[in-house]
Scaffold this active site. Structure first.
Site, PDB file in Angstrom:
ATOM      1  N   LYS A 264       0.829  -1.216   0.000  1.00 42.25           N
ATOM      2  CA  LYS A 264       0.000   0.000   0.000  1.00 42.25           C
ATOM      3  C   LYS A 264       0.860   1.262   0.000  1.00 42.25           C
ATOM      4  CE  LYS A 264      -3.962   1.859   2.581  1.00 42.25           C
ATOM      5  NZ  LYS A 264      -4.830   1.606   3.755  1.00 42.25           N
TER       6      LYS A 264
ATOM      7  N   GLU B 277     -11.155   6.022   5.220  1.00 39.88           N
ATOM      8  CA  GLU B 277     -11.153   5.118   6.365  1.00 39.88           C
ATOM      9  C   GLU B 277     -11.743   5.731   7.641  1.00 39.88           C
ATOM     10  OE1 GLU B 277      -7.080   3.825   6.288  1.00 39.88           O
ATOM     11  OE2 GLU B 277      -7.401   2.719   4.436  1.00 39.88           O
TER      12      GLU B 277
ATOM     13  N   ASP C 170      -6.764   7.803  13.256  1.00 39.23           N
ATOM     14  CA  ASP C 170      -6.571   6.522  12.591  1.00 39.23           C
ATOM     15  C   ASP C 170      -5.093   6.303  12.282  1.00 39.23           C
ATOM     16  OD1 ASP C 170      -6.475   4.340  10.920  1.00 39.23           O
ATOM     17  OD2 ASP C 170      -8.019   5.045   9.529  1.00 39.23           O
TER      18      ASP C 170
END
Lengths: 180, 624
Positions: free
Chosen positions: B86, B185, B207
């Protein structure tokens, strides 16, 4: 295709005024988002999704223009036929310009001062106060709505643009001083 | 009320027509898939009962292995075992130098500056590698849900730029997944929390994942989740905490050069220590490295001081996001923790100190994003027609154009609500100039070189004029996924140039088509069949939505002649659709879309009027 003949106020069913009820603006915006947002059309055809993107973009533009006190003032003047959005050269009184130069000098000196945090805080207070008084000034001229008063309102807007730019520079300096 | 409706085990009116849609959390370290079943959103497990799929892909001569089995070989077969892919998504070769300690792979030179990784199975792009992870999750979902997927909501870090988002969408396309939406997200996490608690007010979502950090400030109101501001760092996560500790290990060992397998050995040991420090004040670790054996004691204090700069980076981003949102710390009613890295005590305590309140950790931070994504997927698939839920997002990083002197001029500022469309006019700077280079960049810095280059294209055919006389209008449009489209037009001649922004080092459509062909090892016929099927589905969709629209509003919004004309056109498309010529169907869809556009616009205008019913301007003025 899209009905954008309406002005932003009409589009949001809000009265054309500078003293805008921001709570009402937020509520209208939410109501329209629930109707127009692309996610409401995700299981429908491409065509409807495309249309909804266009409408929602228009709604977002309307809301952001009206939410900000400077762009709201500029937009009201534009409805009156005075375009302050695309001006590049403006003439302002020497007193105001002098004051601007002084403020800019203080900004440049911040980085080298013993307590930059406090200096920035003090500048921010000045900027907020100036902005507030220009907003009040604009509103009173705008309400009179004679051609002369509207020209005076346009001068208030130009001054706001200066102050707004200074505000953004303060922000940038703050990021630079404390975030890097 | 609205929130209750969503939380109820509400099936669609005809359960047998329920569409299967999933939420996918494509993470740096682990990935998950979730779905709403019997009204509840839960993550799906593999046959062995594990929910977390390690985001690790191993290429062997026999084939591709994804997940735990691949992870087990990470140290022994480092070049063929790709971890944390990623972090490479949407990045150019030049960016990789910044990703210190991770460049353990062998990169291959390719056109376009996109990094390809050399493996025994050939050179692989990050998009293809991510697609392998998505395929594994897709087959897990098909096996568990027993049916074909309508589509998926795939989550991305809120701070992902256009190139990273586009790469994620390309990976989904390669995996044969229809993307209902790319969802941020933190927003997904807020959905998972918001539904249970029917919360109203301002919340902050912190996050910290394996490789990315996001902070989002949201306002919740009657089912609407409105992101006010977002910030973060798309290259800061748990991996960096491992690296900081691994670096310290290396110093204790005398700081020798390391090769790929060994560096992975040290970061794996570091992760092992980090995880144990969550429940223990100190951990002893044995290192066997380059012939040296050493036993080290790592206390929580030591770990905290090694990683202090990383945590401070996150709290600075929190401060800026609050400022952008125009919200004070006192206004924040809840702080939600997401991502496995928020298990670290140092992170929790610093976040608690910053916001002056204990963060919420009641939903498993590893699963909360997938759970929220599945809830939205269910709504987007059309299973919840009465749902009031709506997620409104913002652009994470400013979009701009290169102007003279290598400066970036911002066209759309960060934290602008999306979708958004905006245009800016530029002019020529030389007499007789007939072409203009349009360079689209993303980022907050003033110099183009410090921003991310998204795309470059040339507008040609400008009639020769004196400098400054031509007017070139460059229009940006960002959709609800946060993806950008750009068009440019010379106003005096109307010469136009339009591009779907493809990142400077992304894959172009042909490359994707090639990869698709290769990955579905079936013949041309199958590709054609697949293509035909897609166009048929789009035709069905259009016909159905038009039919429903005519039934609902035809009497009011259309004249009998207009209805008749529409029906004729619909019959034509229906006939084409029943045939097997895919390009005819595509053309037919275009034609019918065009002739029915006015009707769609009228319906849209009607719904605006309905939405604002009872708010006439006169009434408001009368009341004030």
């Amino acid at each position: 295709m899209m009905d954008i003949t309406q002005n932003y106020f009409e589009f949001l069913a809000l009265p054309v005024t500078y003293q805008l009820d921001l709570q009402a603006l937020a509520e209208r915006s939410r109501e329209l988002q629930k109707t127009l947002h692309p996610d409401r059309f995700s299981h429908l055809s491409d065509r409807e999704r495309r249309l909804s993107v266009q409408y929602t973009a228009y709604l977002n533009e309307a809301v952001s223009t009206l939410k900000n006190p400077l762009s709201r003032a500029q937009y009201l003047l534009k409805l009156e036929g005075i375009d302050t959005f695309s001006e590049t050269q403006v003439q302002l009184d020497p007193m105001f310009l002098m004051q601007q130069m002084e403020l800019r000098e203080s900004l440049e000196e911040v980085a080298g001062s013993s307590d930059p945090g406090a200096e920035i805080e003090a500048l921010q207070v000045t900027v907020d106060r100036e902005m507030k008084s220009l907003r009040d000034e604009f509103d009173s001229y705008y309400k009179q709505s004679t051609p002369t008063a509207l020209e005076a309102a346009a001068v208030s807007v130009r001054k706001m643009q200066f102050i707004d730019k200074l505000g953004r520079e303060i922000e940038a300096l703050e990021d630079q001083l404390f975030d890097e | 009320m609205a929130l209750l409706q969503i939380a109820e085990p509400g099936q669609s009116p005809e359960p047998h027509k329920r569409k299967l849609a999933v939420g996918i959390d494509l993470g740096t370290t682990n990935s998950l898939v979730a779905a709403v079943r019997s009204g509840e959103s839960t993550t799906l497990s593999d046959e062995g009962g594990s929910h977390l799929l390690p985001s690790v892909v191993r290429y062997t001569e026999q084939g591709v292995v994804v997940g735990q089995a691949a992870l087990a070989k990470a140290s022994v077969d480092p070049f063929n075992t790709i971890m944390s892919v990623k972090r490479l998504m949407g990045r150019g070769v030049a960016d990789l130098k910044g990703l210190q300690g991770e460049a353990v792979y062998r990169f291959a030179e390719h056109d376009g500056g996109m990094p390809f990784l050399q493996t025994v199975a050939g050179d692989k792009s990050p998009v293809e590698i991510s697609a392998e992870i998505l395929k594994t999750l897709k087959s897990r979902a098909r096996a568990t849900l027993e049916g074909e997927l309508e589509g998926a909501v795939i989550t991305v870090p809120a701070y992902f730029d256009d190139a990273q988002r586009q790469a994620t969408k390309d990976a989904a396309q390669l995996a044969g997944i229809k993307v209902l939406r790319l969802l941020n997200e933190p927003t997904a996490a807020a959905v998972a929390y918001g539904l249970d608690k029917a919360a109203e007010g301002v919340i902050a979502v912190y996050d910290l994942g394996g490789g990315t950090f996001d902070i989002s400030i949201l306002r919740l109101n009657k089912g609407v989740f409105e992101v006010l501001a977002t910030g973060g760092d798309s290259a800061l996560g748990g991996d960096d905490f491992d690296l900081a500790l691994a670096q310290w290990f290396l110093e204790q060992l005398g700081g020798k050069e390391v090769v790929a397998g060994e560096s992975r050995y040290l970061t794996e040991k570091a992760r092992w220590v980090k995880e144990r420090l969550t429940d223990n004040p100190s951990v002893t670790v044995d290192l066997d490295h380059a012939g040296q054996k050493i036993t080290l004691e790592v206390s929580r204090e030591l770990f905290d001081s090694l990683t202090e700069p990383l945590v401070s980076k996150t709290t600075r981003a929190c401060r800026r996001a609050l400022k952008d949102a125009g919200v004070s710390i006192e206004e924040v009613q809840d702080v939600v923790m997401v991502g496995g890295s928020t298990r670290m005590p140092v992170v929790r305590s610093r976040v608690e100190t910053f916001f002056s309140r204990a963060p919420r950790i009641d939903i498993d931070p590893d699963r909360v994003v997938a759970v929220g994504a599945a809830i939205q997927a269910d709504v987007l698939a059309g299973n919840k027609p009465d749902s009031e839920m709506l997620l409104l997002d913002v652009l994470p990083l400013s979009l701009g154009l290169e102007t003279m002197g290598g400066l970036a001029e911002k066209v759309i500022h960060r934290n602008t609500s999306i979708p958004v469309a905006r245009a800016q006019e530029f002019t020529t700077y030389q007499d007789g100039q007939t072409a203009m280079m349009i360079h689209v960049v993303q980022g907050e810095r003033e110099l183009v070189d410090d921003c991310r280059s998204l795309a470059q294209f040339v507008l040609r055919g400008i009639p020769p004029m004196t400098a400054g006389a031509a007017k070139i209008r460059v229009a940006f449009q960002v959709d609800a996924d946060g993806l950008l489209g750009v068009s440019a037009k010379e106003l005096s001649t109307g010469i136009e140039s339009e591009i779907q922004v493809k990142p400077s080092y992304g894959l172009d459509d042909n490359e994707i088509a090639e990869m698709l062909k290769a990955s579905y090892s079936f013949a041309e016929d199958d590709m054609a069949l697949r293509n035909l099927r897609e166009h048929q589905v789009e035709a069905d969709r259009l016909l159905l939505s038009l039919e429903q629209a005519i039934q609902a509003d035809g009497d009011v919004l259309l004249t009998p002649e207009e209805v008749e004309h529409l029906r004729e056109q619909m019959a034509i498309l229906q006939q084409l659709r029943n045939g097997s010529n895919s390009s005819d169907i595509e053309q037919g869809v275009k034609v019918l879309s065009q002739v029915s556009d006015f009707f769609a616009a009228r319906r849209m205008d009607q719904s605006i009027r309905n939405a604002l019913k009872g708010h006439s301007i006169n009434e408001i003025e009368g009341g004030s």
